[in-house]
Design a protein around this motif. Structure first.
Motif, PDB file in Angstrom:
ATOM      1  N   ASP A   1       0.837  -1.192   0.002  1.00 10.79           N
ATOM      2  CA  ASP A   1       0.243  -0.065  -0.073  1.00 10.79           C
ATOM      3  C   ASP A   1       0.941   1.179  -0.096  1.00 10.79           C
ATOM      4  OD1 ASP A   1      -2.318  -1.491   2.383  1.00 10.79           O
ATOM      5  OD2 ASP A   1      -2.503  -1.387   0.148  1.00 10.79           O
ATOM      6  N   THR A   2       2.215   1.001   0.043  1.00 11.52           N
ATOM      7  CA  THR A   2       3.155   2.314   0.130  1.00 11.52           C
ATOM      8  C   THR A   2       2.976   2.839  -1.300  1.00 11.52           C
ATOM      9  OG1 THR A   2       4.670   1.384   1.652  1.00 11.52           O
ATOM     10  CG2 THR A   2       5.494   3.074   0.221  1.00 11.52           C
ATOM     11  N   ALA A   3       2.905   4.365  -1.228  1.00  9.77           N
ATOM     12  CA  ALA A   3       2.409   5.181  -2.331  1.00  9.77           C
ATOM     13  C   ALA A   3       2.095   6.669  -2.026  1.00  9.77           C
ATOM     14  CB  ALA A   3       1.414   4.523  -3.190  1.00  9.77           C
ATOM     15  N   VAL A   4       2.143   7.594  -2.996  1.00 10.46           N
ATOM     16  CA  VAL A   4       1.797   8.777  -2.708  1.00 10.46           C
ATOM     17  C   VAL A   4       0.196   8.810  -2.922  1.00 10.46           C
ATOM     18  CG1 VAL A   4       1.724  11.226  -3.481  1.00 10.46           C
ATOM     19  CG2 VAL A   4       3.856   9.800  -3.101  1.00 10.46           C
ATOM     20  N   TYR A   5      -0.675   9.020  -2.116  1.00 10.98           N
ATOM     21  CA  TYR A   5      -2.168   9.005  -2.188  1.00 10.98           C
ATOM     22  C   TYR A   5      -2.554  10.539  -2.599  1.00 10.98           C
ATOM     23  CZ  TYR A   5      -2.183   4.388  -0.474  1.00 10.98           C
ATOM     24  OH  TYR A   5      -2.414   2.901  -0.396  1.00 10.98           O
ATOM     25  N   TYR A   6      -3.399  10.484  -3.653  1.00 11.43           N
ATOM     26  CA  TYR A   6      -3.890  11.758  -4.042  1.00 11.43           C
ATOM     27  C   TYR A   6      -5.525  11.879  -4.102  1.00 11.43           C
ATOM     28  CZ  TYR A   6       0.771  12.170  -6.460  1.00 11.43           C
ATOM     29  OH  TYR A   6       1.960  12.289  -6.799  1.00 11.43           O
ATOM     30  N   CYS A   7      -6.093  12.822  -3.945  1.00  8.88           N
ATOM     31  CA  CYS A   7      -7.608  13.016  -3.765  1.00  8.88           C
ATOM     32  C   CYS A   7      -7.801  13.731  -5.268  1.00  8.88           C
ATOM     33  CB  CYS A   7      -8.141  13.606  -2.702  1.00  8.88           C
ATOM     34  SG  CYS A   7      -7.981  15.319  -2.490  1.00  8.88           S
ATOM     35  N   ARG A   8      -9.188  13.432  -5.657  1.00  9.48           N
ATOM     36  CA  ARG A   8      -9.429  14.080  -6.954  1.00  9.48           C
ATOM     37  C   ARG A   8     -10.908  14.576  -6.868  1.00  9.48           C
ATOM     38  NH1 ARG A   8      -9.838  11.472 -12.992  1.00  9.48           N
ATOM     39  NH2 ARG A   8     -11.769  10.591 -12.295  1.00  9.48           N
ATOM     40  N   LEU A   9     -11.196  15.655  -7.363  1.00 11.94           N
ATOM     41  CA  LEU A   9     -12.489  16.170  -7.289  1.00 11.94           C
ATOM     42  C   LEU A   9     -12.924  16.128  -8.954  1.00 11.94           C
ATOM     43  CD1 LEU A   9     -14.034  19.439  -5.501  1.00 11.94           C
ATOM     44  CD2 LEU A   9     -14.080  19.291  -7.789  1.00 11.94           C
ATOM     45  N   GLY A  10     -14.121  15.640  -9.046  1.00  9.69           N
ATOM     46  CA  GLY A  10     -14.625  15.768 -10.483  1.00  9.69           C
ATOM     47  C   GLY A  10     -13.501  14.969 -11.225  1.00  9.69           C
ATOM     48  N   VAL A  11     -13.200  15.478 -12.524  1.00 11.41           N
ATOM     49  CA  VAL A  11     -12.377  14.771 -13.360  1.00 11.41           C
ATOM     50  C   VAL A  11     -11.102  15.381 -13.600  1.00 11.41           C
ATOM     51  CG1 VAL A  11     -14.653  13.783 -14.479  1.00 11.41           C
ATOM     52  CG2 VAL A  11     -13.508  16.014 -15.269  1.00 11.41           C
ATOM     53  N   SER A  12     -11.076  16.570 -12.939  1.00 11.75           N
ATOM     54  CA  SER A  12      -9.659  17.520 -13.413  1.00 11.75           C
ATOM     55  C   SER A  12      -9.007  17.892 -12.167  1.00 11.75           C
ATOM     56  CB  SER A  12     -10.076  18.280 -14.646  1.00 11.75           C
ATOM     57  OG  SER A  12     -10.866  19.230 -14.051  1.00 11.75           O
ATOM     58  N   THR A  13      -9.582  18.023 -11.159  1.00  9.29           N
ATOM     59  CA  THR A  13      -8.764  18.783  -9.968  1.00  9.29           C
ATOM     60  C   THR A  13      -8.214  17.956  -8.875  1.00  9.29           C
ATOM     61  OG1 THR A  13     -10.483  20.528  -9.915  1.00  9.29           O
ATOM     62  CG2 THR A  13      -9.109  20.445  -8.317  1.00  9.29           C
ATOM     63  N   TRP A  14      -6.736  17.980  -8.964  1.00 11.02           N
ATOM     64  CA  TRP A  14      -6.118  17.115  -8.030  1.00 11.02           C
ATOM     65  C   TRP A  14      -5.496  17.787  -6.853  1.00 11.02           C
ATOM     66  CZ3 TRP A  14      -5.748  11.945  -8.947  1.00 11.02           C
ATOM     67  CH2 TRP A  14      -6.106  11.386 -10.274  1.00 11.02           C
ATOM     68  N   GLY A  15      -5.425  16.905  -5.687  1.00 10.14           N
ATOM     69  CA  GLY A  15      -4.534  17.606  -4.468  1.00 10.14           C
ATOM     70  C   GLY A  15      -2.911  17.328  -4.867  1.00 10.14           C
ATOM     71  N   GLN A  16      -2.245  17.512  -3.867  1.00 12.98           N
ATOM     72  CA  GLN A  16      -0.758  17.690  -4.090  1.00 12.98           C
ATOM     73  C   GLN A  16      -0.099  16.183  -3.673  1.00 12.98           C
ATOM     74  OE1 GLN A  16      -2.320  18.810  -1.606  1.00 12.98           O
ATOM     75  NE2 GLN A  16      -1.215  18.141   0.050  1.00 12.98           N
ATOM     76  N   GLY A  17      -1.030  15.340  -3.205  1.00  8.40           N
ATOM     77  CA  GLY A  17      -0.502  14.362  -2.638  1.00  8.40           C
ATOM     78  C   GLY A  17      -0.221  14.065  -1.235  1.00  8.40           C
ATOM     79  N   THR A  18      -0.089  13.000  -0.751  1.00 10.43           N
ATOM     80  CA  THR A  18       0.288  12.720   0.721  1.00 10.43           C
ATOM     81  C   THR A  18       0.900  11.457   0.860  1.00 10.43           C
ATOM     82  OG1 THR A  18      -0.245  12.736   3.098  1.00 10.43           O
ATOM     83  CG2 THR A  18      -1.776  11.651   1.724  1.00 10.43           C
ATOM     84  N   GLN A  19       2.186  11.227   1.392  1.00  8.42           N
ATOM     85  CA  GLN A  19       3.020   9.991   1.318  1.00  8.42           C
ATOM     86  C   GLN A  19       2.483   9.027   2.339  1.00  8.42           C
ATOM     87  OE1 GLN A  19       5.632   9.112  -0.931  1.00  8.42           O
ATOM     88  NE2 GLN A  19       5.201   6.862   0.375  1.00  8.42           N
ATOM     89  N   VAL A  20       2.355   7.765   1.885  1.00 14.74           N
ATOM     90  CA  VAL A  20       1.735   6.568   3.084  1.00 14.74           C
ATOM     91  C   VAL A  20       3.078   5.694   2.797  1.00 14.74           C
ATOM     92  CG1 VAL A  20       0.195   4.958   3.446  1.00 14.74           C
ATOM     93  CG2 VAL A  20      -0.658   7.075   3.105  1.00 14.74           C
ATOM     94  N   THR A  21       3.505   5.643   4.006  1.00 16.89           N
ATOM     95  CA  THR A  21       4.802   4.322   3.865  1.00 16.89           C
ATOM     96  C   THR A  21       4.339   3.063   4.781  1.00 16.89           C
ATOM     97  OG1 THR A  21       6.451   6.064   3.207  1.00 16.89           O
ATOM     98  CG2 THR A  21       7.111   3.935   4.295  1.00 16.89           C
ATOM     99  N   VAL A  22       4.418   2.055   4.441  1.00 12.92           N
ATOM    100  CA  VAL A  22       3.977   0.875   5.234  1.00 12.92           C
ATOM    101  C   VAL A  22       5.252  -0.033   5.274  1.00 12.92           C
ATOM    102  CG1 VAL A  22       2.237  -1.228   5.912  1.00 12.92           C
ATOM    103  CG2 VAL A  22       1.582   0.947   4.493  1.00 12.92           C
TER     104      VAL A  22
END
Length: 112
Positions: free
Chosen positions: A89-110
């Motif tokens: 599951d380790t990755a940078v996680y991003y949220c998306r609003l609608g179809v084209s707006t993205w967040g900057q990402g947050t790192q998850v390390t397991v």
């Protein structure tokens, strides 16, 4: 322009839990479908979970039964509760609003 701000990432041991949050700077938040995606090093960005404006959800097979997406329209925020985390599951996680707006990402390390 709508902005998305993710938070809640970090380092966690296998089997642990994290809750990601994504706050949107729009009063129209409730009409948008929202999604959480992730991108591991050397891999393509992939959908983890999504939630419609009506609250219907869908998940990647790899996270079904472990992750839960939810939204609080009063707070313009979408969440991703992640339980029983695995090293994969380790990755940078991003949220998306609608179809084209993205967040900057947050790192998850397991990792242990």
């Amino acid at each position: 322009q709508v902005q998305l701000v993710e938070s809640g990432g970090g380092l966690v041991q296998p089997g642990g839990s994290l809750r990601l949050s994504c706050a949107a700077s729009t009063s129209l938040f409730s009409i948008y479908a929202m999604g959480w995606y992730r991108q591991a090093p050397g891999k393509q960005r992939e959908l983890v979970a999504a939630i419609t404006s009506g609250g219907s959800t869908n998940y990647a097979d790899s996270v079904k039964g472990r992750f839960t997406i939810s939204r609080d329209n009063a707070k313009n925020t979408v969440y991703l509760q992640m339980n029983s985390l695995k090293p994969e599951d380790t990755a940078v996680y991003y949220c998306r609003l609608g179809v084209s707006t993205w967040g900057q990402g947050t790192q998850v390390t397991v990792s242990s």
